[in-house]
Write a protein that holds these residues in place. Structure first.
Motif, PDB file in Angstrom:
ATOM      1  N   ASN A 144      46.059  52.051  40.683  1.00  0.00           N
ATOM      2  CA  ASN A 144      44.745  52.498  40.203  1.00  0.00           C
ATOM      3  C   ASN A 144      44.815  52.927  38.737  1.00  0.00           C
ATOM      4  O   ASN A 144      44.457  54.041  38.360  1.00  0.00           O
ATOM      5  N   HIS A 155      36.811  54.531  41.994  1.00  0.00           N
ATOM      6  CA  HIS A 155      37.715  54.897  43.083  1.00  0.00           C
ATOM      7  C   HIS A 155      36.902  55.317  44.291  1.00  0.00           C
ATOM      8  O   HIS A 155      36.278  56.387  44.283  1.00  0.00           O
ATOM      9  N   ALA A 209      43.739  47.961  40.186  1.00  0.00           N
ATOM     10  CA  ALA A 209      42.603  48.865  40.375  1.00  0.00           C
ATOM     11  C   ALA A 209      41.550  48.223  41.265  1.00  0.00           C
ATOM     12  O   ALA A 209      41.534  47.010  41.473  1.00  0.00           O
TER      13      ALA A 209
END
Length: 425
Positions: free
Chosen positions: A118, A161, A148
Protein backbone atom coordinates in the motif's frame (compact mmCIF):
# COMPACT_ATOMS: atom_id res chain seq x y z
CA UNK A 1 28.61 -1.30 -40.00
CA UNK A 2 26.32 0.94 -42.01
CA UNK A 3 25.48 4.31 -40.52
CA UNK A 4 21.76 3.63 -40.62
CA UNK A 5 22.30 0.45 -38.61
CA UNK A 6 24.27 2.33 -35.98
CA UNK A 7 21.41 4.73 -35.27
CA UNK A 8 18.80 2.18 -34.33
CA UNK A 9 19.60 0.62 -30.97
CA UNK A 10 22.33 0.12 -28.43
CA UNK A 11 23.11 -3.48 -27.61
CA UNK A 12 25.98 -3.21 -25.16
CA UNK A 13 29.05 -1.17 -24.34
CA UNK A 14 32.07 -3.30 -23.63
CA UNK A 15 35.67 -2.69 -22.75
CA UNK A 16 37.81 -1.37 -19.96
CA UNK A 17 40.43 -0.13 -22.42
CA UNK A 18 38.30 1.35 -25.21
CA UNK A 19 35.95 4.28 -25.47
CA UNK A 20 33.50 5.56 -28.03
CA UNK A 21 34.08 8.67 -30.08
CA UNK A 22 31.89 10.29 -32.69
CA UNK A 23 31.85 13.07 -35.25
CA UNK A 24 28.12 13.63 -34.82
CA UNK A 25 26.53 16.31 -32.70
CA UNK A 26 25.81 15.22 -29.14
CA UNK A 27 22.47 15.84 -27.41
CA UNK A 28 22.64 18.35 -24.61
CA UNK A 29 22.06 17.36 -21.00
CA UNK A 30 19.47 20.09 -20.52
CA UNK A 31 17.29 18.94 -23.40
CA UNK A 32 17.77 15.18 -23.25
CA UNK A 33 18.35 14.45 -19.58
CA UNK A 34 16.54 17.25 -17.80
CA UNK A 35 15.88 16.29 -14.22
CA UNK A 36 18.41 13.46 -14.21
CA UNK A 37 21.09 13.18 -11.56
CA UNK A 38 24.60 12.61 -12.86
CA UNK A 39 28.01 13.05 -11.30
CA UNK A 40 31.28 13.78 -13.04
CA UNK A 41 32.72 10.32 -12.60
CA UNK A 42 33.23 7.44 -14.97
CA UNK A 43 30.71 6.80 -17.75
CA UNK A 44 28.73 3.80 -16.61
CA UNK A 45 25.87 2.42 -18.61
CA UNK A 46 23.62 2.55 -21.59
CA UNK A 47 20.36 4.14 -22.61
CA UNK A 48 18.56 2.45 -25.47
CA UNK A 49 16.57 3.28 -28.55
CA UNK A 50 17.63 6.67 -29.79
CA UNK A 51 16.73 8.34 -33.00
CA UNK A 52 19.96 10.25 -33.49
CA UNK A 53 20.36 10.65 -37.27
CA UNK A 54 23.48 9.67 -39.17
CA UNK A 55 25.42 8.74 -36.07
CA UNK A 56 28.82 7.21 -36.72
CA UNK A 57 31.20 5.67 -34.24
CA UNK A 58 34.79 4.61 -33.90
CA UNK A 59 36.76 2.97 -31.15
CA UNK A 60 40.00 4.47 -29.91
CA UNK A 61 42.36 3.14 -27.30
CA UNK A 62 42.60 4.96 -24.01
CA UNK A 63 43.79 4.33 -20.50
CA UNK A 64 40.63 5.91 -19.10
CA UNK A 65 38.43 3.06 -17.81
CA UNK A 66 34.84 2.59 -18.86
CA UNK A 67 32.51 0.49 -16.79
CA UNK A 68 30.20 -1.96 -18.48
CA UNK A 69 26.51 -2.53 -18.13
CA UNK A 70 26.24 -6.20 -18.99
CA UNK A 71 23.69 -6.92 -21.69
CA UNK A 72 23.10 -8.19 -25.20
CA UNK A 73 25.88 -10.66 -25.94
CA UNK A 74 28.04 -10.59 -22.80
CA UNK A 75 30.96 -12.41 -24.38
CA UNK A 76 31.37 -10.00 -27.29
CA UNK A 77 33.69 -7.00 -27.39
CA UNK A 78 34.08 -4.22 -29.99
CA UNK A 79 37.26 -4.10 -32.00
CA UNK A 80 38.67 -1.07 -33.76
CA UNK A 81 37.03 -1.87 -37.10
CA UNK A 82 33.62 -2.49 -35.47
CA UNK A 83 33.81 -6.25 -35.78
CA UNK A 84 33.34 -8.62 -32.89
CA UNK A 85 36.16 -10.30 -31.04
CA UNK A 86 36.35 -12.42 -27.93
CA UNK A 87 40.08 -12.02 -27.35
CA UNK A 88 39.87 -8.99 -25.06
CA UNK A 89 39.51 -9.68 -21.33
CA UNK A 90 35.97 -9.24 -20.06
CA UNK A 91 35.60 -6.04 -18.07
CA UNK A 92 33.83 -5.97 -14.74
CA UNK A 93 30.69 -3.91 -14.23
CA UNK A 94 30.65 -1.25 -11.53
CA UNK A 95 27.34 0.43 -12.43
CA UNK A 96 24.62 -0.58 -9.97
CA UNK A 97 21.38 -1.95 -11.38
CA UNK A 98 18.72 -1.78 -8.69
CA UNK A 99 21.45 -0.76 -6.24
CA UNK A 100 23.91 -3.62 -6.92
CA UNK A 101 26.31 -4.18 -9.84
CA UNK A 102 25.79 -7.93 -9.43
CA UNK A 103 22.14 -7.58 -10.44
CA UNK A 104 22.84 -6.27 -13.94
CA UNK A 105 23.46 -9.72 -15.39
CA UNK A 106 20.78 -11.46 -13.34
CA UNK A 107 17.33 -12.27 -14.63
CA UNK A 108 14.46 -10.22 -13.25
CA UNK A 109 13.20 -13.52 -11.84
CA UNK A 110 16.44 -14.16 -9.93
CA UNK A 111 16.40 -11.18 -7.58
CA UNK A 112 14.67 -10.52 -4.24
CA UNK A 113 13.25 -7.00 -3.88
CA UNK A 114 11.45 -5.18 -1.08
CA UNK A 115 7.82 -4.28 -1.84
CA UNK A 116 6.10 -1.33 -0.15
CA UNK A 117 2.65 -2.63 0.77
CA UNK A 118 0.00 0.00 0.00
CA UNK A 119 2.72 2.38 -1.10
CA UNK A 120 0.59 5.56 -1.45
CA UNK A 121 -1.00 5.32 2.00
CA UNK A 122 1.25 7.57 4.07
CA UNK A 123 -1.23 9.81 5.91
CA UNK A 124 0.12 10.65 9.36
CA UNK A 125 -2.10 9.63 12.28
CA UNK A 126 -4.46 7.83 9.92
CA UNK A 127 -5.43 4.24 10.71
CA UNK A 128 -5.34 3.40 7.02
CA UNK A 129 -1.64 4.23 6.58
CA UNK A 130 0.89 1.55 5.75
CA UNK A 131 4.02 3.58 5.07
CA UNK A 132 5.72 6.63 6.56
CA UNK A 133 7.38 8.03 3.44
CA UNK A 134 5.97 8.76 -0.01
CA UNK A 135 6.84 6.86 -3.17
CA UNK A 136 9.80 9.03 -4.18
CA UNK A 137 11.50 8.39 -0.84
CA UNK A 138 10.54 4.72 -0.99
CA UNK A 139 12.31 4.38 -4.32
CA UNK A 140 15.28 6.44 -3.17
CA UNK A 141 15.69 4.14 -0.19
CA UNK A 142 15.72 0.98 -2.31
CA UNK A 143 12.12 -0.21 -2.65
CA UNK A 144 11.71 -1.69 -6.14
CA UNK A 145 8.12 -2.95 -6.02
CA UNK A 146 5.11 -0.84 -5.07
CA UNK A 147 1.53 -1.95 -4.63
CA UNK A 148 -1.80 -0.32 -3.80
CA UNK A 149 -5.57 -0.60 -4.01
CA UNK A 150 -7.28 1.50 -6.69
CA UNK A 151 -10.91 2.65 -6.38
CA UNK A 152 -13.03 3.81 -9.34
CA UNK A 153 -14.94 6.94 -8.28
CA UNK A 154 -17.01 8.99 -10.74
CA UNK A 155 -14.96 7.78 -13.68
CA UNK A 156 -11.55 8.38 -12.05
CA UNK A 157 -9.17 5.96 -10.38
CA UNK A 158 -7.99 6.90 -6.89
CA UNK A 159 -5.68 5.13 -4.49
CA UNK A 160 -7.83 4.59 -1.39
CA UNK A 161 -7.49 2.23 1.56
CA UNK A 162 -10.70 0.22 2.03
CA UNK A 163 -12.76 3.39 1.57
CA UNK A 164 -11.95 6.77 0.08
CA UNK A 165 -13.62 8.26 3.14
CA UNK A 166 -11.03 6.58 5.34
CA UNK A 167 -7.90 7.41 3.36
CA UNK A 168 -7.77 8.93 -0.11
CA UNK A 169 -4.19 9.25 -1.34
CA UNK A 170 -5.15 11.03 -4.56
CA UNK A 171 -5.50 9.93 -8.14
CA UNK A 172 -3.63 7.02 -9.65
CA UNK A 173 -2.43 9.41 -12.35
CA UNK A 174 -0.82 11.78 -9.83
CA UNK A 175 0.96 8.92 -8.08
CA UNK A 176 2.24 7.46 -11.36
CA UNK A 177 3.42 10.90 -12.47
CA UNK A 178 5.67 10.98 -9.40
CA UNK A 179 6.96 7.50 -10.20
CA UNK A 180 7.65 8.54 -13.80
CA UNK A 181 9.64 11.55 -12.64
CA UNK A 182 11.78 9.29 -10.48
CA UNK A 183 12.34 6.83 -13.31
CA UNK A 184 13.52 9.58 -15.64
CA UNK A 185 16.22 10.52 -13.12
CA UNK A 186 17.30 6.91 -12.46
CA UNK A 187 18.05 5.21 -15.78
CA UNK A 188 19.58 2.08 -14.24
CA UNK A 189 16.65 0.93 -12.16
CA UNK A 190 13.83 -1.53 -12.83
CA UNK A 191 10.64 -1.35 -10.78
CA UNK A 192 7.44 -3.37 -10.48
CA UNK A 193 3.92 -2.06 -9.88
CA UNK A 194 0.94 -4.13 -8.79
CA UNK A 195 -2.44 -2.47 -9.22
CA UNK A 196 -5.10 -3.74 -6.85
CA UNK A 197 -8.58 -3.51 -8.39
CA UNK A 198 -10.97 -2.78 -5.52
CA UNK A 199 -13.99 -2.75 -7.83
CA UNK A 200 -13.40 -6.14 -9.41
CA UNK A 201 -16.86 -7.39 -8.38
CA UNK A 202 -18.76 -4.34 -9.68
CA UNK A 203 -20.80 -4.70 -12.88
CA UNK A 204 -22.03 -2.19 -15.43
CA UNK A 205 -25.60 -1.96 -16.73
CA UNK A 206 -24.98 -4.90 -19.06
CA UNK A 207 -23.56 -7.13 -16.34
CA UNK A 208 -19.99 -6.80 -17.57
CA UNK A 209 -17.11 -5.99 -15.18
CA UNK A 210 -17.12 -2.26 -14.44
CA UNK A 211 -13.37 -1.89 -13.93
CA UNK A 212 -10.77 -3.86 -15.89
CA UNK A 213 -7.25 -3.34 -17.19
CA UNK A 214 -8.65 -0.88 -19.73
CA UNK A 215 -9.52 1.64 -17.00
CA UNK A 216 -5.84 1.88 -16.05
CA UNK A 217 -4.68 2.87 -19.52
CA UNK A 218 -5.70 6.53 -19.19
CA UNK A 219 -3.80 7.33 -15.95
CA UNK A 220 -0.79 5.32 -17.12
CA UNK A 221 -0.59 7.18 -20.42
CA UNK A 222 -1.30 10.64 -18.98
CA UNK A 223 1.36 10.16 -16.29
CA UNK A 224 4.01 9.39 -18.92
CA UNK A 225 4.69 5.94 -17.46
CA UNK A 226 3.68 4.02 -20.58
CA UNK A 227 7.00 4.71 -22.33
CA UNK A 228 8.84 2.71 -19.64
CA UNK A 229 6.54 -0.32 -19.43
CA UNK A 230 7.87 -3.69 -20.57
CA UNK A 231 5.53 -5.89 -22.59
CA UNK A 232 6.69 -9.51 -22.29
CA UNK A 233 6.54 -11.86 -25.26
CA UNK A 234 3.74 -13.79 -23.56
CA UNK A 235 1.20 -13.07 -20.84
CA UNK A 236 2.20 -16.00 -18.62
CA UNK A 237 5.94 -15.88 -18.00
CA UNK A 238 8.01 -18.58 -16.32
CA UNK A 239 11.19 -17.91 -14.38
CA UNK A 240 13.31 -18.70 -17.42
CA UNK A 241 11.33 -16.37 -19.68
CA UNK A 242 12.22 -13.13 -17.91
CA UNK A 243 15.08 -10.98 -19.26
CA UNK A 244 18.02 -9.73 -17.23
CA UNK A 245 17.92 -6.32 -15.59
CA UNK A 246 20.50 -5.04 -18.07
CA UNK A 247 18.36 -6.16 -21.00
CA UNK A 248 15.40 -4.27 -19.57
CA UNK A 249 17.55 -1.21 -18.92
CA UNK A 250 19.10 -1.28 -22.38
CA UNK A 251 15.65 -1.55 -23.97
CA UNK A 252 14.39 1.40 -21.94
CA UNK A 253 11.45 -0.72 -20.75
CA UNK A 254 12.12 -0.74 -17.03
CA UNK A 255 8.68 -1.11 -15.46
CA UNK A 256 6.74 -4.38 -15.00
CA UNK A 257 3.02 -3.90 -14.32
CA UNK A 258 0.50 -6.36 -12.91
CA UNK A 259 -3.19 -6.20 -12.00
CA UNK A 260 -4.70 -8.58 -9.46
CA UNK A 261 -8.24 -8.96 -10.86
CA UNK A 262 -10.20 -8.34 -14.09
CA UNK A 263 -7.21 -8.45 -16.39
CA UNK A 264 -7.70 -7.96 -20.11
CA UNK A 265 -4.42 -8.70 -21.84
CA UNK A 266 -6.10 -8.73 -25.25
CA UNK A 267 -6.89 -5.02 -24.83
CA UNK A 268 -3.93 -4.10 -22.60
CA UNK A 269 -1.13 -6.63 -23.16
CA UNK A 270 1.41 -4.79 -21.02
CA UNK A 271 -0.76 -4.96 -17.88
CA UNK A 272 -0.23 -8.60 -16.92
CA UNK A 273 -2.49 -10.67 -14.74
CA UNK A 274 -0.56 -11.07 -11.51
CA UNK A 275 -1.61 -14.65 -10.91
CA UNK A 276 -0.49 -15.93 -14.28
CA UNK A 277 2.98 -14.81 -13.26
CA UNK A 278 3.20 -14.47 -9.47
CA UNK A 279 1.84 -16.42 -6.53
CA UNK A 280 1.62 -15.13 -2.98
CA UNK A 281 1.85 -16.55 0.51
CA UNK A 282 -1.22 -15.90 2.74
CA UNK A 283 -1.74 -12.17 3.28
CA UNK A 284 -2.99 -9.80 6.01
CA UNK A 285 -2.27 -12.16 8.92
CA UNK A 286 -2.89 -11.25 12.54
CA UNK A 287 -0.52 -13.94 13.78
CA UNK A 288 3.24 -14.12 13.29
CA UNK A 289 3.49 -17.65 11.87
CA UNK A 290 3.85 -16.28 8.32
CA UNK A 291 3.48 -19.57 6.43
CA UNK A 292 5.29 -20.09 3.14
CA UNK A 293 2.36 -21.95 1.61
CA UNK A 294 0.42 -20.79 -1.45
CA UNK A 295 -2.27 -18.26 -0.53
CA UNK A 296 -3.23 -16.92 -3.97
CA UNK A 297 -4.24 -17.94 -6.58
CA UNK A 298 -6.50 -20.85 -5.74
CA UNK A 299 -5.81 -24.13 -7.43
CA UNK A 300 -2.14 -23.67 -8.26
CA UNK A 301 0.00 -26.72 -7.57
CA UNK A 302 3.52 -26.89 -6.21
CA UNK A 303 4.95 -27.90 -9.59
CA UNK A 304 3.53 -24.84 -11.32
CA UNK A 305 4.45 -22.59 -8.40
CA UNK A 306 8.09 -23.53 -8.82
CA UNK A 307 8.02 -22.05 -12.32
CA UNK A 308 6.66 -18.65 -11.26
CA UNK A 309 7.73 -15.57 -9.34
CA UNK A 310 6.48 -15.51 -5.76
CA UNK A 311 5.80 -12.94 -3.07
CA UNK A 312 6.24 -13.39 0.66
CA UNK A 313 3.52 -11.36 2.39
CA UNK A 314 5.03 -10.22 5.66
CA UNK A 315 2.76 -7.52 7.07
CA UNK A 316 1.43 -8.21 10.56
CA UNK A 317 -1.96 -6.70 11.42
CA UNK A 318 -4.40 -6.03 14.24
CA UNK A 319 -8.16 -5.78 13.77
CA UNK A 320 -9.97 -2.59 14.78
CA UNK A 321 -13.46 -1.18 14.25
CA UNK A 322 -13.91 2.32 12.80
CA UNK A 323 -17.27 3.83 11.80
CA UNK A 324 -18.86 0.41 11.67
CA UNK A 325 -16.06 -1.06 9.54
CA UNK A 326 -13.79 -3.85 10.75
CA UNK A 327 -10.31 -3.07 9.49
CA UNK A 328 -6.95 -4.76 9.56
CA UNK A 329 -4.23 -2.20 10.18
CA UNK A 330 -0.46 -2.60 10.68
CA UNK A 331 0.62 -3.79 14.10
CA UNK A 332 3.17 -1.03 14.56
CA UNK A 333 3.95 -2.03 18.14
CA UNK A 334 6.00 -5.04 17.03
CA UNK A 335 7.59 -3.67 13.84
CA UNK A 336 11.05 -4.08 15.37
CA UNK A 337 10.38 -7.81 15.40
CA UNK A 338 8.28 -8.13 12.22
CA UNK A 339 10.78 -6.23 10.05
CA UNK A 340 13.80 -7.80 11.73
CA UNK A 341 16.64 -9.81 10.29
CA UNK A 342 16.47 -12.65 12.84
CA UNK A 343 14.08 -14.18 15.32
CA UNK A 344 10.62 -15.71 15.45
CA UNK A 345 8.16 -13.75 13.37
CA UNK A 346 10.88 -11.74 11.63
CA UNK A 347 11.15 -11.07 7.91
CA UNK A 348 14.57 -12.70 7.93
CA UNK A 349 13.23 -15.88 9.51
CA UNK A 350 10.35 -16.13 7.02
CA UNK A 351 12.63 -15.48 4.03
CA UNK A 352 15.06 -18.19 5.12
CA UNK A 353 12.22 -20.66 5.74
CA UNK A 354 10.58 -19.96 2.36
CA UNK A 355 13.96 -20.31 0.67
CA UNK A 356 14.43 -23.71 2.23
CA UNK A 357 10.88 -24.80 1.39
CA UNK A 358 10.95 -23.75 -2.25
CA UNK A 359 14.62 -24.04 -3.10
CA UNK A 360 14.90 -20.32 -3.89
CA UNK A 361 14.21 -17.04 -2.10
CA UNK A 362 11.00 -15.06 -2.60
CA UNK A 363 11.15 -12.55 -5.43
CA UNK A 364 9.28 -9.92 -3.45
CA UNK A 365 9.11 -9.19 0.28
CA UNK A 366 5.92 -7.25 1.01
CA UNK A 367 6.19 -5.14 4.17
CA UNK A 368 4.53 -2.27 6.01
CA UNK A 369 6.64 0.68 7.20
CA UNK A 370 9.73 -0.57 5.38
CA UNK A 371 11.86 2.02 7.21
CA UNK A 372 11.02 0.59 10.65
CA UNK A 373 12.90 -2.28 12.25
CA UNK A 374 15.53 -3.13 14.85
CA UNK A 375 18.07 -1.32 12.68
CA UNK A 376 17.72 1.15 9.83
CA UNK A 377 17.31 -0.77 6.61
CA UNK A 378 16.72 -4.15 8.23
CA UNK A 379 14.26 -5.21 5.50
CA UNK A 380 16.85 -4.36 2.85
CA UNK A 381 19.48 -6.34 4.74
CA UNK A 382 17.16 -9.35 4.61
CA UNK A 383 16.78 -8.89 0.84
CA UNK A 384 20.54 -8.54 0.42
CA UNK A 385 21.13 -11.80 2.28
CA UNK A 386 18.56 -13.54 0.08
CA UNK A 387 20.39 -12.15 -2.96
CA UNK A 388 23.78 -13.25 -1.63
CA UNK A 389 25.17 -9.72 -1.80
CA UNK A 390 26.64 -7.55 0.94
CA UNK A 391 24.24 -4.94 2.32
CA UNK A 392 26.29 -1.77 1.97
CA UNK A 393 23.71 1.02 1.92
CA UNK A 394 22.07 3.24 4.51
CA UNK A 395 18.41 3.79 5.21
CA UNK A 396 15.99 5.47 5.62
CA UNK A 397 15.12 9.13 5.47
CA UNK A 398 14.35 12.26 3.53
CA UNK A 399 17.68 12.62 1.75
CA UNK A 400 18.05 10.99 -1.66
CA UNK A 401 20.31 8.00 -1.21
CA UNK A 402 20.48 7.71 -4.98
CA UNK A 403 22.75 10.76 -5.05
CA UNK A 404 25.48 8.63 -3.50
CA UNK A 405 25.37 5.95 -6.16
CA UNK A 406 27.67 5.85 -9.14
CA UNK A 407 26.07 7.82 -11.97
CA UNK A 408 27.32 8.33 -15.51
CA UNK A 409 29.05 11.51 -16.52
CA UNK A 410 26.57 13.61 -18.48
CA UNK A 411 28.75 14.10 -21.54
CA UNK A 412 29.64 10.42 -21.80
CA UNK A 413 26.03 9.32 -21.39
CA UNK A 414 25.03 11.76 -24.08
CA UNK A 415 27.71 10.27 -26.29
CA UNK A 416 26.33 6.76 -25.87
CA UNK A 417 22.77 7.85 -26.51
CA UNK A 418 23.77 9.67 -29.67
CA UNK A 419 25.85 6.86 -31.12
CA UNK A 420 23.48 3.92 -30.61
CA UNK A 421 26.08 1.30 -31.45
CA UNK A 422 24.87 -2.20 -32.30
CA UNK A 423 27.36 -5.04 -31.99
CA UNK A 424 27.93 -7.38 -34.90
CA UNK A 425 28.54 -11.03 -34.07
Amino acid sequence: MAQEEASQSIRTLSGSERRLTSDSAMPTVSSDFEGSSFDTGTMSGIIASTGAPNATASITSTDEPLTRLVGGNPTTAISGNMTATSTAPRPSNTQPCNNYPEFCSRKYSNITEVCAHNSPFTRKNNAGSNQEFGVTQQLNDGVRMVQAQAHFVNGTLYFCHTSCDLLNAGTVEAYLTEVTTWLAAHPFDVITIIFGNFNYNDKDANGAPLVTSKNFVDPVEKSGLKQYIYQPPKTAMTLEDWPTLSELIISGKRVITFIDYNFDTDAVPWLLWEFYNVWETPFSPTGNAFPCTIGRPDGIGDKKARELLYMANHNLNVEISIAGMNLLIPNTVVLNVTNGVNGTGSLGEMTERCTNNWGRPPNFLLVDYYNAGPTNGSVFEVAARANNVAYNRSCCGTESLAAGLVRPAATCLGLVVALAVALMV
